[in-house]
Design an enzyme around this catalytic site. Structure first.
Site, short mmCIF file in Angstrom:
data_model
loop_
_atom_site.label_atom_id
_atom_site.label_comp_id
_atom_site.label_asym_id
_atom_site.label_seq_id
_atom_site.Cartn_x
_atom_site.Cartn_y
_atom_site.Cartn_z
CG ASP A 1 -2.30 0.87 1.12
OD1 ASP A 1 -2.83 0.36 -0.19
OD2 ASP A 1 -2.34 1.98 1.89
CG PHE B 1 2.74 4.60 -11.86
CD1 PHE B 1 1.59 4.85 -10.63
CD2 PHE B 1 4.04 3.77 -11.06
CE1 PHE B 1 2.42 4.21 -9.63
CE2 PHE B 1 4.59 3.38 -9.74
CZ PHE B 1 3.38 2.97 -8.83
CG ASP C 1 6.48 8.25 -10.80
OD1 ASP C 1 5.64 8.10 -9.89
OD2 ASP C 1 6.06 7.08 -11.87
CE LYS D 1 8.44 5.63 -8.60
NZ LYS D 1 6.98 5.35 -9.64
CG HIS E 1 7.62 4.88 -2.33
ND1 HIS E 1 7.74 5.69 -3.65
CD2 HIS E 1 6.93 5.11 -2.39
CE1 HIS E 1 6.95 6.11 -4.53
NE2 HIS E 1 5.82 5.22 -3.60
P1 ITT Z 1 -2.91 -1.65 -5.46
O1 ITT Z 1 -3.64 -1.84 -4.35
O2 ITT Z 1 -3.67 -2.96 -6.50
O3 ITT Z 1 -1.65 -2.71 -5.64
P2 ITT Z 1 -3.24 0.66 -6.70
O4 ITT Z 1 -2.33 1.51 -8.00
O5 ITT Z 1 -4.04 0.97 -5.78
O6 ITT Z 1 -2.76 -1.04 -6.91
P3 ITT Z 1 -2.09 1.62 -3.71
O7 ITT Z 1 -3.50 1.62 -3.20
O8 ITT Z 1 -1.03 1.33 -3.66
O9 ITT Z 1 -2.03 0.66 -5.01
O10 ITT Z 1 -2.74 3.27 -3.92
C1 ITT Z 1 -1.27 4.41 -4.26
C2 ITT Z 1 -1.67 4.84 -4.82
O11 ITT Z 1 -0.67 6.28 -4.89
C3 ITT Z 1 -1.17 4.84 -6.93
O12 ITT Z 1 -2.18 4.61 -7.20
C4 ITT Z 1 -1.00 6.55 -6.76
O13 ITT Z 1 -2.42 6.93 -7.36
C5 ITT Z 1 -0.04 6.78 -6.04
N1 ITT Z 1 1.75 6.30 -5.50
C6 ITT Z 1 2.26 5.24 -5.45
N2 ITT Z 1 3.22 5.45 -5.17
C7 ITT Z 1 3.22 6.15 -6.37
C8 ITT Z 1 4.42 6.04 -7.46
O14 ITT Z 1 5.49 5.43 -6.99
N3 ITT Z 1 4.26 6.57 -8.20
C9 ITT Z 1 3.53 7.74 -8.55
N4 ITT Z 1 2.37 7.54 -7.91
C10 ITT Z 1 2.68 6.22 -6.49
#
Ligand code: ITT
Length: 193
Positions: A67, A143, A146, A167, A172
């Site tokens: 998450d 994505f 970013d 990246k 993180h």
């Molecule tokens: P899963 O739960 O299926 O893994 P998700 O995209 O819904 O996919 P999260 O619930 O962890 O994942 O949501 C994290 C959101 O935060 C993600 O959709 C991005 O919008 C943002 N995010 C997290 N890490 C990121 C990154 O490395 N680069 C850009 N945006 C990020």
């Protein structure tokens, strides 16, 4: 030997980042492209923990889930655990509108990975990268948020202006993943003794 990992995520960007690091370390990995339980909490670690147990119930041991979220200081940490929803609803443009006229641009990305082993024991590993929110979106890589995130220790480019490998140097996600790898490495070393 580190056991193979099954990465559960619906997000192809996350899978690309996880698999690039794992493959470079020679760790076998595979992708389970499915949704898992997402509880409501302010704590990424707690969300990841419950998601990990759900993944274990469905696919057995050797699974990991993540998450992650973007924490913006001027918005008291928003969107944080709600990042996925905020990205899908107001998007990058909406976040920039919330920050219109705001000089304080400090932010961080945080990741919490939960790994569950074959005994059903769950462990959570976290990672964070500090940076700033850009004035406008830049770049087409990566994505999510970013295009508006500039890591503090970088050269001024956003994550979306970097290659995946660039990246990974700051991310993180990779910081949390390295803690998991160290944990798995230590355990298999301990078994060998
Ligand atoms: P899963 O739960 O299926 O893994 P998700 O995209 O819904 O996919 P999260 O619930 O962890 O994942 O949501 C994290 C959101 O935060 C993600 O959709 C991005 O919008 C943002 N995010 C997290 N890490 C990121 C990154 O490395 N680069 C850009 N945006 C990020």
């Amino acid at each position: 030997m580190i056991p193979g990992l099954r990465v559960v995520t619906t997000n192809p960007g996350k899978w690309a980042e996880f698999s690039s690091v794992l493959q470079s370390l020679g760790v076998e990995c595979s992708w389970i492209r499915e949704n898992v339980l997402e509880i409501q909490s302010d704590d990424l670690g707690e969300i990841a923990y419950h998601a990990g147990l759900d993944a274990y119930r469905r696919w057995g041991g050797g699974v990991m889930v993540e998450d992650a979220g973007l924490y913006i200081d001027a918005l008291n940490g928003f969107p944080g655990p709600y990042s996925s929803y905020i990205y899908r609803t107001i998007g990058v443009g909406g976040v920039l509108r919330l920050l219109a006229g705001v000089d304080e641009r400090n932010a961080s990305f945080r990741s919490a990975i939960c790994y569950v082993d074959s005994y059903g024991v769950a462990a959570v590993f976290t990672g964070e990268v500090e940076g700033y929110i850009a004035a406008e979106p830049r770049g087409s890589g990566g994505f999510g948020f970013d295009p508006i995130f500039i890591p503090r220790e970088g050269d001024g480019r956003t994550f979306a202006e970097m290659t995946l490998l660039e990246k990974n140097v700051y991310s993180h996600r990779v910081k949390a993943l390295k803690k998991l790898i160290a944990h798995l490495g230590d355990r298999s070393l301990a078994r060998d003794i």
